[in-house]
Design a protein around this motif. Structure first.
Motif, PDB file in Angstrom:
ATOM      1  N   ALA A  62       0.832  -1.198   0.000  1.00 38.44           N
ATOM      2  CA  ALA A  62       0.000   0.000   0.000  1.00 38.44           C
ATOM      3  C   ALA A  62       0.870   1.253   0.000  1.00 38.44           C
ATOM      4  O   ALA A  62       2.110   1.184   0.104  1.00 38.44           O
ATOM      5  CB  ALA A  62      -0.921  -0.006   1.220  1.00 38.44           C
ATOM      6  N   TYR A  67      -3.618   4.846   4.099  1.00 37.14           N
ATOM      7  CA  TYR A  67      -4.869   4.645   3.369  1.00 37.14           C
ATOM      8  C   TYR A  67      -5.632   5.965   3.339  1.00 37.14           C
ATOM      9  O   TYR A  67      -5.901   6.575   4.394  1.00 37.14           O
ATOM     10  CB  TYR A  67      -5.661   3.558   4.071  1.00 37.14           C
ATOM     11  CG  TYR A  67      -6.974   3.176   3.446  1.00 37.14           C
ATOM     12  CD1 TYR A  67      -7.079   2.906   2.085  1.00 37.14           C
ATOM     13  CD2 TYR A  67      -8.107   3.041   4.233  1.00 37.14           C
ATOM     14  CE1 TYR A  67      -8.288   2.522   1.515  1.00 37.14           C
ATOM     15  CE2 TYR A  67      -9.326   2.655   3.682  1.00 37.14           C
ATOM     16  CZ  TYR A  67      -9.407   2.400   2.329  1.00 37.14           C
ATOM     17  OH  TYR A  67     -10.613   2.027   1.774  1.00 37.14           O
ATOM     18  N   GLY A 259      -2.020  -2.201   5.485  1.00 33.49           N
ATOM     19  CA  GLY A 259      -3.214  -1.669   4.851  1.00 33.49           C
ATOM     20  C   GLY A 259      -4.489  -2.339   5.344  1.00 33.49           C
ATOM     21  O   GLY A 259      -5.551  -1.701   5.411  1.00 33.49           O
ATOM     22  N   GLN A 262      -5.535  -0.649   8.529  1.00 31.91           N
ATOM     23  CA  GLN A 262      -6.059   0.688   8.273  1.00 31.91           C
ATOM     24  C   GLN A 262      -7.500   0.629   7.762  1.00 31.91           C
ATOM     25  O   GLN A 262      -8.359   1.417   8.178  1.00 31.91           O
ATOM     26  CB  GLN A 262      -5.171   1.409   7.260  1.00 31.91           C
ATOM     27  CG  GLN A 262      -3.750   1.683   7.764  1.00 31.91           C
ATOM     28  CD  GLN A 262      -2.956   2.471   6.753  1.00 31.91           C
ATOM     29  OE1 GLN A 262      -3.306   3.597   6.428  1.00 31.91           O
ATOM     30  NE2 GLN A 262      -1.880   1.872   6.242  1.00 31.91           N
ATOM     31  N   ARG A 263      -7.762  -0.289   6.858  1.00 30.20           N
ATOM     32  CA  ARG A 263      -9.121  -0.410   6.321  1.00 30.20           C
ATOM     33  C   ARG A 263     -10.104  -0.859   7.406  1.00 30.20           C
ATOM     34  O   ARG A 263     -11.254  -0.403   7.439  1.00 30.20           O
ATOM     35  CB  ARG A 263      -9.131  -1.399   5.154  1.00 30.20           C
ATOM     36  CG  ARG A 263      -8.591  -0.820   3.850  1.00 30.20           C
ATOM     37  CD  ARG A 263      -8.420  -1.911   2.805  1.00 30.20           C
ATOM     38  NE  ARG A 263      -8.171  -1.370   1.472  1.00 30.20           N
ATOM     39  CZ  ARG A 263      -7.007  -0.915   1.051  1.00 30.20           C
ATOM     40  NH1 ARG A 263      -5.955  -0.933   1.866  1.00 30.20           N
ATOM     41  NH2 ARG A 263      -6.857  -0.444  -0.179  1.00 30.20           N
TER      42      ARG A 263
END
Length: 388
Positions: A62, A67, A259, A262-263
């Protein structure tokens, strides 16, 4: 070994945590959030949504900046008009300290810190071989006159205005204005660390230093205290002049923060989750702070112990009577079934051996009462030994 490796030291807290793994020891040592506050069900649902709707992207490499939707969410949470382009997602706010040290400190650079200060910051700064100078502090943190007197040569001043680790103290409104006035007048950059600012008990703290002087501050925040530390998700907000170098240091350190994590946090944050969740953390921590203060007042009566009364956060700071070394007292306390962190390692130079830090958030009220009673008995024993 590189010369900087000789400057690295183990965390006193992490070493003490090994002792607290013994089931008979009640730990008031580590700065760990209470696992009772971790929103497991919300994460379970968020993980499933991320994997179902964006799984392949979540599991891929990522962007180093972080993000995009999370950077936007962070900027929206801040109490000033922050640009998401100035938000860098870090692998815990501890990484933010490491990145700052790498780009701002040369060997011999003067760096100003509070007295005492966060031990992890000293660990992050020390390998870069700065000259760390302690600022004179009172119950509200750094004294502006001393900050001004030492500002000229310093690379930056590192400050924790809200419920400071380790002391629990908070800068008031007037003190913040005075500190920012010094920074503006002298050109002194400020590094503002705010992992505990949402954990207030009676009223929110005043606006951050960064809200008053965003072009002169690097701001550090974390999801560890309001969601879960195992995510290792933090962030920094930096002026445009230094952001590119922080990003390059981040790229060299770990390419990017996971990532997937983060999502998942973006999913958890939807629909105002923190507005509902954080008050439950405050209520739990406040009840345990109150229990510890009551126990200290009861058990330490007449023993000459001084302690603060934090209005938020996770910590209480104690000063023992003359002649009692907290480091020596620790072994006696552990033998009685309670652990704490001696205060001396939190100082940039020779520390006050009479100080210690207690965390009130991970133990139950009943455990707090037993632990403080055991600590008081250990202190009584130490006083008797000292006086023969």
């Amino acid at each position: 070994m590189a010369a900087r490796a000789a400057q690295m030291n183990p965390s006193v807290i992490r070493e003490i945590l090994k002792v607290t793994e013994r089931p008979e020891v009640i730990s008031l040592a580590g700065g760990l959030p209470s696992p009772e506050t971790f929103p497991v069900e919300a994460f379970e649902q968020a993980c499933a949504r991320v994997l179902q709707t964006d799984g392949r992207a979540a599991l891929q490499y990522a962007a180093s900046e972080g993000y995009g939707p999370l950077r936007e969410a962070v900027a929206a949470m801040l109490p000033w008009d922050a640009d998401p382009a100035q938000v860098l997602i870090t692998t815990g706010s501890q990484q933010g300290l490491d990145l700052i040290a790498k780009i701002l400190i040369d060997a011999g650079s003067p760096v100003l810190v509070e007295t005492p200060t966060y031990l992890g910051a000293l660990q992050a700064f020390t390998p870069m071989q700065p000259q760390v100078a302690g600022l004179r502090c009172d119950d509200e943190g750094a004294v502006p006159d001393d900050l001004a007197a030492q500002a000229a040569a310093a690379r930056f001043a590192y400050l924790l205005p809200n419920f400071q680790n380790p002391t629990g103290r908070t800068m008031g409104e007037e003190r913040r204005r005075a500190v920012v006035e010094v920074a503006v007048r002298t050109g002194l950059p400020l590094v503002e660390d705010n992992p505990y600012g949402d954990l207030w008990f009676d009223a929110p703290p005043p606006a951050p230093l960064s809200a008053r002087h965003p072009e002169g501050c690097i701001y550090l925040g974390s999801f560890s205290k309001v969601l879960a530390p195992g995510l290792r998700l933090g962030f920094l907000v930096a002026p445009k002049a230094v952001y590119p170098k922080l990003l390059q240091a981040k790229q060299a350190a770990d390419l990017h923060t996971p990532g997937f994590n983060q999502r998942v946090v973006v999913e958890v944050l939807r629909d105002g989750f923190l507005d509902r969740h954080v008050p439950t953390i405050r209520a739990l921590y406040r009840s345990r702070r109150d229990a510890m203060l009551a126990a200290l007042e009861r058990e330490m009566a007449g023993l000459g112990v001084e302690f603060g009364r934090p209005s938020g956060g996770m910590f209480l700071w104690l000063r023992l009577p003359p002649g009692i070394d907290a480091g020596a007292l620790l072994a006696q306390a552990v033998a009685r079934g309670v652990a704490f962190v001696p205060g001396a390692p939190f100082y940039p130079a020779a520390g006050d051996a009479r100080t210690l830090r207690l965390s009130f958030v991970t133990a139950s009220v009943e455990q707090i009462e037993r632990a403080v009673a055991a600590l008081a008995r250990s202190l009584q024993d130490a006083l008797q030994q000292r006086h023969g």
